[in-house]
Design an enzyme around this catalytic site. Structure first.
Site, PDB file in Angstrom:
ATOM      1  N   GLU A  46       0.519  -0.938   0.108  1.00 44.72           N
ATOM      2  CA  GLU A  46       0.485  -0.052   0.536  1.00 44.72           C
ATOM      3  C   GLU A  46       0.453   0.530   0.250  1.00 44.72           C
ATOM      4  O   GLU A  46       2.001   1.005   0.409  1.00 44.72           O
ATOM      5  CB  GLU A  46      -0.935  -0.090   1.482  1.00 44.72           C
ATOM      6  CG  GLU A  46      -1.504   1.175   1.177  1.00 44.72           C
ATOM      7  CD  GLU A  46      -2.805   1.522   2.678  1.00 44.72           C
ATOM      8  OE1 GLU A  46      -2.910   0.113   3.301  1.00 44.72           O
ATOM      9  OE2 GLU A  46      -3.456   1.487   2.554  1.00 44.72           O
ATOM     10  N   ASN A  91      -7.154   1.439   2.593  1.00 45.38           N
ATOM     11  CA  ASN A  91      -7.295   3.158   2.311  1.00 45.38           C
ATOM     12  C   ASN A  91      -6.400   3.785   2.146  1.00 45.38           C
ATOM     13  O   ASN A  91      -7.867   4.794   0.863  1.00 45.38           O
ATOM     14  CB  ASN A  91      -7.694   3.339   4.146  1.00 45.38           C
ATOM     15  CG  ASN A  91      -8.067   2.330   5.057  1.00 45.38           C
ATOM     16  OD1 ASN A  91      -8.971   1.772   5.132  1.00 45.38           O
ATOM     17  ND2 ASN A  91      -7.815   2.679   6.696  1.00 45.38           N
ATOM     18  N   ASN A 191     -12.037  -1.119  -1.548  1.00 42.57           N
ATOM     19  CA  ASN A 191     -11.253  -1.661   0.049  1.00 42.57           C
ATOM     20  C   ASN A 191     -12.102  -0.962   1.576  1.00 42.57           C
ATOM     21  O   ASN A 191     -12.902   0.300   1.932  1.00 42.57           O
ATOM     22  CB  ASN A 191     -10.100   0.057  -0.393  1.00 42.57           C
ATOM     23  CG  ASN A 191      -9.769  -0.998   1.332  1.00 42.57           C
ATOM     24  OD1 ASN A 191      -9.153  -2.367   1.738  1.00 42.57           O
ATOM     25  ND2 ASN A 191      -8.886  -0.318   2.240  1.00 42.57           N
ATOM     26  N   GLU A 192     -12.577  -1.978   2.087  1.00 44.70           N
ATOM     27  CA  GLU A 192     -13.317  -1.557   3.525  1.00 44.70           C
ATOM     28  C   GLU A 192     -13.869  -0.756   3.845  1.00 44.70           C
ATOM     29  O   GLU A 192     -14.052   0.695   4.124  1.00 44.70           O
ATOM     30  CB  GLU A 192     -11.823  -1.142   4.443  1.00 44.70           C
ATOM     31  CG  GLU A 192     -10.739  -2.029   4.620  1.00 44.70           C
ATOM     32  CD  GLU A 192     -10.409  -2.385   6.143  1.00 44.70           C
ATOM     33  OE1 GLU A 192      -9.946  -0.828   6.533  1.00 44.70           O
ATOM     34  OE2 GLU A 192      -9.881  -3.506   6.466  1.00 44.70           O
ATOM     35  N   TYR A 263      -6.970  -8.489  12.047  1.00 44.86           N
ATOM     36  CA  TYR A 263      -5.816  -8.260  12.451  1.00 44.86           C
ATOM     37  C   TYR A 263      -5.976  -8.630  13.887  1.00 44.86           C
ATOM     38  O   TYR A 263      -6.868  -8.093  14.684  1.00 44.86           O
ATOM     39  CB  TYR A 263      -5.421  -6.573  12.091  1.00 44.86           C
ATOM     40  CG  TYR A 263      -5.302  -6.054  11.095  1.00 44.86           C
ATOM     41  CD1 TYR A 263      -3.796  -6.411  10.064  1.00 44.86           C
ATOM     42  CD2 TYR A 263      -5.949  -5.979  10.320  1.00 44.86           C
ATOM     43  CE1 TYR A 263      -4.067  -6.416   9.133  1.00 44.86           C
ATOM     44  CE2 TYR A 263      -5.493  -5.250   9.074  1.00 44.86           C
ATOM     45  CZ  TYR A 263      -4.858  -5.220   7.685  1.00 44.86           C
ATOM     46  OH  TYR A 263      -4.198  -5.143   6.819  1.00 44.86           O
ATOM     47  N   GLU A 311      -6.604  -8.788   3.481  1.00 43.29           N
ATOM     48  CA  GLU A 311      -5.573  -8.202   4.431  1.00 43.29           C
ATOM     49  C   GLU A 311      -6.343  -9.176   5.798  1.00 43.29           C
ATOM     50  O   GLU A 311      -6.628  -9.464   6.164  1.00 43.29           O
ATOM     51  CB  GLU A 311      -6.178  -6.657   4.817  1.00 43.29           C
ATOM     52  CG  GLU A 311      -5.691  -6.036   3.922  1.00 43.29           C
ATOM     53  CD  GLU A 311      -5.809  -4.322   4.171  1.00 43.29           C
ATOM     54  OE1 GLU A 311      -5.895  -3.958   5.396  1.00 43.29           O
ATOM     55  OE2 GLU A 311      -6.820  -3.763   3.400  1.00 43.29           O
ATOM     56  N   GLN A 368       1.547  -5.557   5.791  1.00 43.46           N
ATOM     57  CA  GLN A 368       1.783  -5.732   4.620  1.00 43.46           C
ATOM     58  C   GLN A 368       3.419  -6.023   4.146  1.00 43.46           C
ATOM     59  O   GLN A 368       3.365  -7.164   4.723  1.00 43.46           O
ATOM     60  CB  GLN A 368       1.400  -3.384   4.251  1.00 43.46           C
ATOM     61  CG  GLN A 368      -0.109  -3.207   4.553  1.00 43.46           C
ATOM     62  CD  GLN A 368       0.308  -1.988   4.063  1.00 43.46           C
ATOM     63  OE1 GLN A 368       0.917  -1.457   3.776  1.00 43.46           O
ATOM     64  NE2 GLN A 368      -0.982  -1.056   4.993  1.00 43.46           N
TER      65      GLN A 368
HETATM   66  O1  AHR Z   1      -3.000  -2.366   6.407  1.00 39.40           O
HETATM   67  C1  AHR Z   1      -3.445  -0.998   6.798  1.00 39.40           C
HETATM   68  C2  AHR Z   1      -5.272  -0.437   6.336  1.00 39.40           C
HETATM   69  O2  AHR Z   1      -5.825  -1.798   7.210  1.00 39.40           O
HETATM   70  C3  AHR Z   1      -5.174  -0.867   5.456  1.00 39.40           C
HETATM   71  O3  AHR Z   1      -4.776   0.852   4.562  1.00 39.40           O
HETATM   72  C4  AHR Z   1      -6.767  -1.022   6.006  1.00 39.40           C
HETATM   73  O4  AHR Z   1      -7.930  -1.457   4.350  1.00 39.40           O
HETATM   74  C5  AHR Z   1      -6.774  -1.547   7.061  1.00 39.40           C
HETATM   75  O5  AHR Z   1      -7.528  -0.960   7.544  1.00 39.40           O
END
Ligand code: AHR
Length: 528
Positions: A46, A91, A191-192, A263, A311, A368
């Site tokens: 990203e 994002n 994305n999201e 995450y 992700e 990432q």
């Molecule tokens: O990977 C960091 C961020 O986490 C990404 O930009 C977003 O998609 C997620 O919230």
């Protein structure tokens, strides 16, 4: 690194582990979950922090090639076995104008990126990414902006990227030095978009309609593409379930995949719960599959919308100041989490979980790739190194080949505050029909002591072979340490590595493997 614990092991005494008398499982080629989609071993680049700038790209760095790509980072990426890379966000994509990043560098505008409040020079864009991806040998997965932009910009991008020529935008790509189409197959529809933090955040109905229309039009430009709709940003989103259901009601016929993001961290020192994070990942996958299939059932459709888990990782989010509190900077050090052995074991458990769902999870991206919550770290003008989390990924991507087998281990359990009683070990296995090789991947959550794992492989014996499989252990790797908080740094880049295991006992039919406390183990068995 510590030496492998040899059998016999002492009984468990710690608070979290109930007993450590050993675990067992049966591996049989007849119990097959499905083939591994190689896209499961993906990563994510990203325009955030130092992932692109001073991460994969740093002209003038001693290791940089003629295009400014850091070859030390490229080497670590290829050694890791990364198969696919998602780009350019995240994002970031929700405010991105892809046109800013193509054509002559001197005409590219400098912008303020609103996702991370970074100054974006656009020195690196789609063409540079495609060149880097080819060099890294990875498949590109490109996200379109459905935050501030819409159908027109999405179809323009597919035209620029994938048409051979003869139209304004495909000819523009040719003028930009890329005579051949990029042939990008995999596209994320935003994305999201469920997240209130997202620039251009939408309701499920707004997004579902937009994704359906953008996807339909993109496919008219290139019917061969595959499309990923945004699912929930994590399993605790208040709109979870309803979001997937509504989005797929609108976009079911258009999309191939629904995304998942997750995450995990250990903010309050509850290590047993943290080591069990994959329990949440596992339930999350089952719930998204059930939701997607319920939409299919309502439509009396046999189509299966599979999962793009694009992700996932350990991310110490509680240390992050939040998007709104970031100062405007050019190439900031954003969320450069420093991982230890425990984090690596948790990453190993995520890989085991993704493999266990290989029948429905087709794509996975550890987020990432470099510097930003990443397995690879790099210093501007300086060295790069592999974090402990690099190792379970590299082992799994290399050894997991062919089909995933259904493995249901029995054994000790661990008591956790967050997930209740959970298995002390997680196991998955792969079988490559082409070579006959078997991969075994094991996470041991117990923190107090090692224990043996016994694997019954008699199902691999040929007819009349009297239970002899002809298999032998070709590789045995362990990620563990006497100090689970051990880590790697620029000064000591190989403090934590995957070390060769020892102490296995195999009679050709039943294999016993000693498992260290808090460990990830990978084995390859072969008849060759
Ligand atoms: O990977 C960091 C961020 O986490 C990404 O930009 C977003 O998609 C997620 O919230």
């Amino acid at each position: 690194m510590t030496a492998t614990t040899d059998l016999p092991v002492p009984p468990a005494t710690g608070a979290g582990t109930r007993a450590a008398t050993g675990a067992s499982a049966v591996l049989d080629p007849a119990f097959r979950i499905g083939p591994i989609d190689r896209r499961l071993f993906g990563s994510f680049v990203e325009h955030m922090g130092r992932c692109v700038y001073t991460g994969i790209y740093e002209p003038g760095h001693p290791s940089a090639d003629a295009d400014g790509f850091r070859t030390d980072v490229l080497d670590a990426t290829t050694q890791m076995g990364v198969s696919l890379v998602r780009y350019p966000g995240g994002n970031f994509v929700s405010g991105y104008r892809w046109e800013d990043g193509v054509g002559p560098r001197e005409s590219r505008p400098v912008r303020l990126d609103l996702a991370w409040r970074q100054i974006e020079t656009n020195e690196f864009g789609l063409g540079e990414f495609m060149t880097w991806a080819r060099r890294a040998g990875v498949e590109p997965m490109i996200a379109v902006n459905l935050g501030t932009r819409g159908v027109q910009e999405a179809i323009d991008l597919v035209e620029y990227a994938n048409l051979p020529g003869g139209t304004r935008l495909s000819d523009l790509r040719r003028e930009h030095g890329f005579a051949e189409p990029f042939g990008i197959k995999l596209w994320c529809l935003g994305n999201e978009m469920d997240g209130p933090w997202q620039i251009g955040h939408k309701t499920a109905t707004e997004y579902g309609r937009l994704a359906a229309e953008a996807g339909k039009a993109m496919r008219r430009v290139d019917p061969s593409i595959e499309l990923v709709a945004c699912g929930s940003s994590h399993s605790k989103m208040p709109t979870f379930g309803e979001w997937e259901s509504t989005v797929l009601e609108h976009a079911f016929d258009v999309v191939d995949f629904i995304s998942m993001h997750a995450y995990y961290e250990n903010p309050d020192g509850d290590v047993d719960s943290f080591l069990a994070s994959s329990i949440d990942m596992d339930r999350f996958i089952s719930r998204v599959v059930a939701t997607a299939d319920s939409v299919a059932a309502r439509r009396r459709s046999d189509k299966r919308v599979n999962i793009s888990f694009d992700e996932w990782n350990v991310w110490y989010q509680s240390r992050f100041v939040g998007e709104d509190n970031l100062p405007v900077e050019a190439v900031p050090r954003l969320i450069e989490d420093h991982y230890d052995v425990t984090d690596a074991v948790v990453v190993g458990s995520f890989l085991v979980t993704l493999l266990r769902h290989a029948d429905r999870v087709s794509i996975g991206c550890q987020a990432q790739l470099v510097n930003v919550i990443a397995p690879i770290r790099s210093e501007p003008g300086g060295p790069s190194w592999k974090q402990p989390t690099w190792h379970p990924f590299a082992l799994t991507a290399r050894i997991a080949q062919g089909d995933v087998l259904r493995v249901e281990p029995v054994g000790p359990t661990v008591e956790t505050t967050t997930y209740g009683t959970v298995p002390g070990v997680e196991v998955t296995a792969t079988h490559d029909p082409a070579t006959g090789d078997i991969g075994v991947f094991v996470v041991h959550r117990g923190r107090d002591t090692g224990m043996p794992l016994t694997l019954d492989l008699r199902g691999f014996a040929g007819p009349g072979a009297a239970e002899r499989t002809g298999l032998a252990v070709a590789e045995h790797w362990v990620v563990a340490d006497d100090d689970p908080s051990a880590t790697n740094t620029a000064e000591e880049p190989e403090r934590v590595v995957a070390r060769q295991g020892s102490g296995t006992d195999f009679d050709g039919a039943v294999l016993t493997v000693p498992l260290d406390a808090v460990s990830f183990t990978a084995l390859r068995l072969t008849t060759r």
